[in-house]
Motif scaffolding. Structure first.
Motif, mmCIF file in Angstrom:
data_model
loop_
_atom_site.group_PDB
_atom_site.id
_atom_site.type_symbol
_atom_site.label_atom_id
_atom_site.label_comp_id
_atom_site.label_asym_id
_atom_site.label_seq_id
_atom_site.Cartn_x
_atom_site.Cartn_y
_atom_site.Cartn_z
ATOM 1 N N SER A 39 19.132 -19.441 -9.250
ATOM 2 C CA SER A 39 17.972 -18.624 -9.018
ATOM 3 C C SER A 39 18.590 -17.452 -8.038
ATOM 4 O O SER A 39 19.569 -17.720 -7.401
ATOM 5 N N LEU A 40 17.946 -16.158 -7.939
ATOM 6 C CA LEU A 40 18.138 -15.216 -6.956
ATOM 7 C C LEU A 40 18.428 -15.767 -5.522
ATOM 8 O O LEU A 40 19.175 -15.583 -4.916
ATOM 9 N N GLU A 41 17.256 -16.623 -5.303
ATOM 10 C CA GLU A 41 17.187 -17.199 -3.784
ATOM 11 C C GLU A 41 18.482 -17.987 -3.585
ATOM 12 O O GLU A 41 18.782 -17.956 -2.415
ATOM 13 N N ASN A 42 18.797 -18.798 -4.362
ATOM 14 C CA ASN A 42 20.121 -19.637 -3.974
ATOM 15 C C ASN A 42 21.363 -19.121 -4.428
ATOM 16 O O ASN A 42 22.391 -19.393 -3.691
ATOM 17 N N CYS A 43 21.461 -18.271 -5.332
ATOM 18 C CA CYS A 43 22.687 -17.686 -5.922
ATOM 19 C C CYS A 43 23.058 -15.893 -5.464
ATOM 20 O O CYS A 43 24.107 -15.708 -5.815
ATOM 21 N N GLY A 44 21.815 -15.296 -4.993
ATOM 22 C CA GLY A 44 22.138 -13.861 -4.702
ATOM 23 C C GLY A 44 22.440 -13.224 -6.037
ATOM 24 O O GLY A 44 22.240 -13.668 -7.177
#
Ligand code: SF4
Length: 65
Positions: A39-44
């Protein structure tokens, strides 16, 4: 990893030259990795950003010494 992965260390199954998992889709591929959804939250949006997010999470969850 049998006793868990120490913070700040790459997984022993990560090929550091190709940055690919060496046990992906094998019988020993662990459920935690199989169930992980990027996810964008976890992986940027880049490897650099992902590593910073991971470092921040490790610092935030470090046990009291
Ligand atoms: S997918 Fe899981 S087993 Fe493979 S390198 Fe990443 S953390 Fe390690």
């Amino acid at each position: 990893m049998p006793n868990g992965k120490p913070a700040g260390m790459p997984c022993m199954n990560l090929d550091m030259e190709t940055l690919r998992c060496t046990i992906w889709e094998t019988a020993v591929y662990p459920p935690v990795c199989r169930n992980f959804r990027p996810s964008l939250e976890n992986c940027g949006s880049s490897r650099t950003e992902a590593l910073q997010i991971l470092a921040d999470l490790e610092a935030a969850t470090r046990p009291e010494q």
